[in-house]
Design a protein around this motif. Structure first.
Motif, PDB file in Angstrom:
ATOM      1  N   ARG A 143      35.688  32.097  29.800  1.00 37.56           N
ATOM      2  CA  ARG A 143      35.923  32.622  31.139  1.00 37.56           C
ATOM      3  C   ARG A 143      37.390  32.495  31.504  1.00 37.56           C
ATOM      4  NH1 ARG A 143      32.312  33.148  35.249  1.00 37.56           N
ATOM      5  NH2 ARG A 143      33.517  31.876  36.663  1.00 37.56           N
ATOM      6  N   LEU A 144      37.875  33.528  32.138  1.00 38.79           N
ATOM      7  CA  LEU A 144      39.249  33.492  32.609  1.00 38.79           C
ATOM      8  C   LEU A 144      39.201  33.921  34.067  1.00 38.79           C
ATOM      9  CD1 LEU A 144      42.164  33.026  31.785  1.00 38.79           C
ATOM     10  CD2 LEU A 144      42.282  35.392  31.040  1.00 38.79           C
ATOM     11  N   VAL A 145      39.536  32.978  34.929  1.00 34.59           N
ATOM     12  CA  VAL A 145      39.423  33.239  36.359  1.00 34.59           C
ATOM     13  C   VAL A 145      40.816  33.319  36.974  1.00 34.59           C
ATOM     14  CG1 VAL A 145      38.600  32.294  38.553  1.00 34.59           C
ATOM     15  CG2 VAL A 145      37.165  32.146  36.505  1.00 34.59           C
ATOM     16  N   ILE A 146      40.993  34.351  37.759  1.00 31.51           N
ATOM     17  CA  ILE A 146      42.275  34.541  38.426  1.00 31.51           C
ATOM     18  C   ILE A 146      42.173  34.013  39.861  1.00 31.51           C
ATOM     19  CG2 ILE A 146      44.014  36.238  39.118  1.00 31.51           C
ATOM     20  CD1 ILE A 146      43.522  35.955  36.047  1.00 31.51           C
ATOM     21  N   VAL A 147      43.112  33.162  40.213  1.00 27.76           N
ATOM     22  CA  VAL A 147      43.130  32.619  41.567  1.00 27.76           C
ATOM     23  C   VAL A 147      44.175  33.386  42.374  1.00 27.76           C
ATOM     24  CG1 VAL A 147      43.415  30.558  42.988  1.00 27.76           C
ATOM     25  CG2 VAL A 147      42.570  30.358  40.635  1.00 27.76           C
ATOM     26  N   LYS A 148      43.683  34.083  43.391  1.00 29.16           N
ATOM     27  CA  LYS A 148      44.594  34.904  44.173  1.00 29.16           C
ATOM     28  C   LYS A 148      45.363  34.060  45.169  1.00 29.16           C
ATOM     29  CE  LYS A 148      41.708  38.409  45.233  1.00 29.16           C
ATOM     30  NZ  LYS A 148      41.413  39.800  45.638  1.00 29.16           N
ATOM     31  N   ARG A 149      46.369  34.680  45.753  1.00 25.09           N
ATOM     32  CA  ARG A 149      47.242  33.938  46.659  1.00 25.09           C
ATOM     33  C   ARG A 149      46.477  33.315  47.823  1.00 25.09           C
ATOM     34  NH1 ARG A 149      52.931  37.190  46.417  1.00 25.09           N
ATOM     35  NH2 ARG A 149      51.695  38.537  45.103  1.00 25.09           N
ATOM     36  N   PHE A 165      38.855  37.575  35.520  1.00 23.60           N
ATOM     37  CA  PHE A 165      39.931  38.427  35.013  1.00 23.60           C
ATOM     38  C   PHE A 165      39.369  39.802  34.665  1.00 23.60           C
ATOM     39  CE2 PHE A 165      42.174  40.036  31.171  1.00 23.60           C
ATOM     40  CZ  PHE A 165      43.381  40.336  31.772  1.00 23.60           C
ATOM     41  N   ASP A 166      40.027  40.830  35.189  1.00 23.84           N
ATOM     42  CA  ASP A 166      39.522  42.187  35.015  1.00 23.84           C
ATOM     43  C   ASP A 166      40.595  43.019  34.313  1.00 23.84           C
ATOM     44  OD1 ASP A 166      38.631  44.760  35.226  1.00 23.84           O
ATOM     45  OD2 ASP A 166      38.188  44.667  37.368  1.00 23.84           O
ATOM     46  N   LYS A 167      40.403  43.173  33.001  1.00 25.13           N
ATOM     47  CA  LYS A 167      41.448  43.852  32.235  1.00 25.13           C
ATOM     48  C   LYS A 167      41.575  45.320  32.631  1.00 25.13           C
ATOM     49  CE  LYS A 167      41.784  44.144  27.547  1.00 25.13           C
ATOM     50  NZ  LYS A 167      42.045  43.412  26.298  1.00 25.13           N
ATOM     51  N   ALA A 168      40.449  45.957  32.935  1.00 22.81           N
ATOM     52  CA  ALA A 168      40.486  47.373  33.318  1.00 22.81           C
ATOM     53  C   ALA A 168      41.377  47.567  34.551  1.00 22.81           C
ATOM     54  CB  ALA A 168      39.081  47.874  33.594  1.00 22.81           C
ATOM     55  N   ALA A 215      49.997  46.602  26.638  1.00 25.05           N
ATOM     56  CA  ALA A 215      50.619  45.594  27.493  1.00 25.05           C
ATOM     57  C   ALA A 215      49.554  44.661  28.068  1.00 25.05           C
ATOM     58  CB  ALA A 215      51.405  46.265  28.613  1.00 25.05           C
ATOM     59  N   ALA A 216      48.433  45.257  28.484  1.00 29.10           N
ATOM     60  CA  ALA A 216      47.349  44.450  29.037  1.00 29.10           C
ATOM     61  C   ALA A 216      46.780  43.494  27.989  1.00 29.10           C
ATOM     62  CB  ALA A 216      46.245  45.344  29.606  1.00 29.10           C
ATOM     63  N   SER A 248      49.810  35.170  40.451  1.00 31.57           N
ATOM     64  CA  SER A 248      51.257  35.339  40.325  1.00 31.57           C
ATOM     65  C   SER A 248      51.698  35.289  38.858  1.00 31.57           C
ATOM     66  CB  SER A 248      51.993  34.266  41.126  1.00 31.57           C
ATOM     67  OG  SER A 248      51.610  32.979  40.689  1.00 31.57           O
ATOM     68  N   LYS A 249      50.955  34.510  38.068  1.00 29.83           N
ATOM     69  CA  LYS A 249      51.261  34.412  36.633  1.00 29.83           C
ATOM     70  C   LYS A 249      50.975  35.754  35.951  1.00 29.83           C
ATOM     71  CE  LYS A 249      51.760  32.348  32.524  1.00 29.83           C
ATOM     72  NZ  LYS A 249      53.122  32.042  32.070  1.00 29.83           N
ATOM     73  N   VAL A 250      49.848  36.350  36.323  1.00 33.53           N
ATOM     74  CA  VAL A 250      49.489  37.658  35.754  1.00 33.53           C
ATOM     75  C   VAL A 250      50.552  38.690  36.137  1.00 33.53           C
ATOM     76  CG1 VAL A 250      47.735  39.458  35.602  1.00 33.53           C
ATOM     77  CG2 VAL A 250      47.049  37.079  35.946  1.00 33.53           C
ATOM     78  N   GLY A 251      50.964  38.640  37.403  1.00 34.63           N
ATOM     79  CA  GLY A 251      51.986  39.572  37.876  1.00 34.63           C
ATOM     80  C   GLY A 251      53.305  39.389  37.134  1.00 34.63           C
ATOM     81  N   ALA A 252      53.671  38.134  36.916  1.00 34.80           N
ATOM     82  CA  ALA A 252      54.928  37.852  36.227  1.00 34.80           C
ATOM     83  C   ALA A 252      54.880  38.374  34.794  1.00 34.80           C
ATOM     84  CB  ALA A 252      55.207  36.348  36.244  1.00 34.80           C
TER      85      ALA A 252
END
Ligand SMILES: [Zn+2]
Length: 158
Positions: free
Chosen positions: A48-54, A61-64, A87-88, A106-110
């Motif tokens: 599992r890969l969970v993205i924590v938003k601001r 995590f949603d690659k699409a 890139a994805a 923010s890490k994903v964005g960077a």
């Protein structure tokens, strides 16, 4: 695998095939006791890969979604087909390699900006201007100036 009809554990696989994505195997099974046939699916469990938003909310995590964001930035830019997908993939690989199950958005964005910067500078600026929401025009100008400076040093263009 227990028979859904009579509960017997003695079932045998009568057919087994990869589904389209090759990440899933579908098996037809038959119960040795009551001859009921049923289907099971077997797939690799991705970590599992969970993205924590601001704002603190969590989202798988949603690659699409990432691909579509990258694609948007790359619209009508002279880049090869599949650049956004590649890139994805690279971003996901890097996130997973880090081994953490939760990653700040923010890490994903960077990482996305890093990728775009290497692919196409206009796409990078597009993405950054939305994502990083440059405080004002000065910020944006500074970023563009930095790109120009790098281009001048590296490519020999003036
Ligand atoms: Zn049965």
């Amino acid at each position: 695998m227990r028979c859904p009809q009579c509960g017997t554990r003695d079932t045998r696989v009568i057919d087994s095939r990869d589904l389209d994505d090759s990440a899933t195997i579908r098996r037809r099974r038959e119960c040795a006791s009551c001859a009921t046939r049923f289907t099971t699916y077997e797939r690799v469990e991705a970590a599992r890969l969970v993205i924590v938003k601001r704002d603190g909310t969590r989202q798988e995590f949603d690659k699409a979604k990432l691909v579509s964001g990258l694609r948007k930035a790359l619209t009508r830019r002279p880049v090869p087909d599949g650049a956004a997908e590649q890139a994805a993939d690279a971003i996901e690989a890097e996130l997973r390699a880090a081994g953490a199950s939760e990653v700040p958005s923010s890490k994903v964005g960077a990482l996305a900006m890093e990728q775009l910067r290497a692919i196409d500078q206009i796409a990078y600026i597009r993405f950054a201007s939305v994502y990083q929401s440059f405080e004002d025009l000065e910020d944006l100008k500074r970023e563009v100036d930095t790109l120009y400076a790098e281009k001048g040093n590296g490519g020999g263009r003036t």
